[in-house]
Design an enzyme around this catalytic site. Structure first.
Site, PDB file in Angstrom:
ATOM      1  N   HIS A   7       0.729  -1.185  -0.179  1.00  0.00           N
ATOM      2  CA  HIS A   7      -0.093  -0.068   0.113  1.00  0.00           C
ATOM      3  C   HIS A   7       0.633   1.272   0.184  1.00  0.00           C
ATOM      4  CE1 HIS A   7      -2.267  -3.497   2.087  1.00  0.00           C
ATOM      5  NE2 HIS A   7      -3.071  -2.942   1.201  1.00  0.00           N
ATOM      6  N   ARG A  47      -3.010   3.776  -4.964  1.00  0.00           N
ATOM      7  CA  ARG A  47      -4.441   3.809  -4.679  1.00  0.00           C
ATOM      8  C   ARG A  47      -5.067   5.273  -4.469  1.00  0.00           C
ATOM      9  NH1 ARG A  47      -6.858  -1.358  -2.723  1.00  0.00           N
ATOM     10  NH2 ARG A  47      -5.142  -3.231  -2.682  1.00  0.00           N
ATOM     11  N   ARG A  91      -2.637  12.131  14.084  1.00  0.00           N
ATOM     12  CA  ARG A  91      -3.803  12.233  12.893  1.00  0.00           C
ATOM     13  C   ARG A  91      -4.257  13.679  13.115  1.00  0.00           C
ATOM     14  NH1 ARG A  91      -8.306  11.644  10.796  1.00  0.00           N
ATOM     15  NH2 ARG A  91     -10.364  11.722  11.614  1.00  0.00           N
ATOM     16  N   VAL A  92      -4.615  14.258  11.695  1.00  0.00           N
ATOM     17  CA  VAL A  92      -5.147  15.429  11.628  1.00  0.00           C
ATOM     18  C   VAL A  92      -6.607  15.262  10.836  1.00  0.00           C
ATOM     19  CG1 VAL A  92      -3.273  16.904  12.194  1.00  0.00           C
ATOM     20  CG2 VAL A  92      -3.618  15.826   9.839  1.00  0.00           C
ATOM     21  N   GLU A 184     -15.334  10.702  15.774  1.00  0.00           N
ATOM     22  CA  GLU A 184     -14.627  10.678  14.429  1.00  0.00           C
ATOM     23  C   GLU A 184     -14.456   8.979  13.926  1.00  0.00           C
ATOM     24  OE1 GLU A 184     -10.825   9.706  14.646  1.00  0.00           O
ATOM     25  OE2 GLU A 184     -11.880   8.744  16.271  1.00  0.00           O
ATOM     26  N   MET A 185     -13.461   8.719  13.283  1.00  0.00           N
ATOM     27  CA  MET A 185     -13.521   7.198  12.683  1.00  0.00           C
ATOM     28  C   MET A 185     -12.319   6.402  12.859  1.00  0.00           C
ATOM     29  SD  MET A 185     -16.289   7.339   9.675  1.00  0.00           S
ATOM     30  CE  MET A 185     -16.338   5.598   9.737  1.00  0.00           C
ATOM     31  N   GLU A 186     -11.010   7.041  13.495  1.00  0.00           N
ATOM     32  CA  GLU A 186      -9.613   6.580  13.248  1.00  0.00           C
ATOM     33  C   GLU A 186      -8.918   6.405  14.501  1.00  0.00           C
ATOM     34  OE1 GLU A 186     -11.305   7.718   9.597  1.00  0.00           O
ATOM     35  OE2 GLU A 186     -10.691   9.074  10.934  1.00  0.00           O
ATOM     36  N   ASP A 209     -18.795  19.760  12.361  1.00  0.00           N
ATOM     37  CA  ASP A 209     -20.231  19.846  12.176  1.00  0.00           C
ATOM     38  C   ASP A 209     -20.501  19.536  13.815  1.00  0.00           C
ATOM     39  OD1 ASP A 209     -20.903  16.361  12.188  1.00  0.00           O
ATOM     40  OD2 ASP A 209     -19.118  16.976  11.172  1.00  0.00           O
TER      41      ASP A 209
END
Length: 239
Positions: A7, A47, A91-92, A184-186, A209
């Site tokens: 990757h 990718r 992470r940003v 958030e998701m990570e 949001d």
């Protein structure tokens, strides 16, 4: 596994800095590289997950997209830590506020993360592993935020497995009562992988949001306009 990985196409470890900033959106990585880094060089486009290395105030820094969610981002966290000798990932990203006093464009620093993910079940069984960042990175975030005079909140975040989740209002209200800052998701994945590999991780977010007011920022602003968070992350990176 050797490099390049499936990757990441960088052929040499020195193409990637020891500290990597990681937004979910590869176009935000491109924006950071082109607007903040001197002499940025593309080290990955596999990718479409763009990655660049350059210099910020004379110090080598990389920035790379991770994609959305635990499944995508953990691939890159693992490969960067395991095969490219990266020491720190910051992470940003963007997040949805779950508290009335956490407003649009405020910054949140994740002091811990909870999740509906089962990624740690096989490791800890019935015990729920509490994922946390590197403490020294937290201290740097606090110091740099004060220096930059930013409106920054520190607290626990929710890393959701689904963007369009079916969370009940009762559970959502309980999370707010227990002080969850935003969703958030990570980050749960980043803090897990960092602990697993003996590395350092930190999650920073701009509120895009609000689950309280229903306000939401534009897609263009989410990609390009959150300069306070970007600058804070870069200052932490060169710390």
């Amino acid at each position: 596994m050797s490099i390049p990985t499936p990757h990441i196409e960088a052929k040499n470890k020195d193409e990637i800095a020891k500290t990597v900033l990681m937004p979910g959106d590869p176009l935000r990585a491109k924006y950071i590289a082109e607007n903040y880094l001197d002499d940025p060089v593309l080290f990955n486009s596999t990718r479409g997950m763009l990655g660049y290395t350059g210099y910020y105030k004379g110090k080598k820094v990389s920035v790379m997209g991770s994609g959305m969610g635990l499944a995508s981002s953990m691939i890159y966290y693992n490969e960067l830590f395991m095969f490219y000798d990266v020491e720190t990932i910051i992470r940003v990203g963007t997040a949805g506020s779950m508290q009335e006093d956490v407003k649009l464009k405020d910054i949140v620093v994740a002091t811990s993360a909870c999740s509906d993910s089962a990624i740690n079940t096989d490791v800890f069984g019935k015990y729920h592993f509490s994922v946390t960042p590197d403490f020294n990175l937290l201290l740097k975030a606090s110091e740099k935020s004060k220096e930059l005079n930013l409106n920054t909140h520190f607290g626990q975040v929710l890393s959701a497995e689904e963007f369009y989740s079916n969370m009940s209002e009762e559970i959502s209200e309980n999370m707010r009562k227990y002080g969850i800052m935003c969703v958030e998701m990570e980050t749960y994945g980043l803090y897990t992988v960092a602990r697993r590999r003996g590395k350092k991780g930190l999650g920073l977010f701009t509120i895009s949001d609000s689950l309280i007011t229903g306000e939401a920022d534009s897609a263009e602003n989410r990609q390009n306009a959150y300069t306070n968070m970007m600058e804070l992350a870069l200052e932490i990176a060169i710390g």
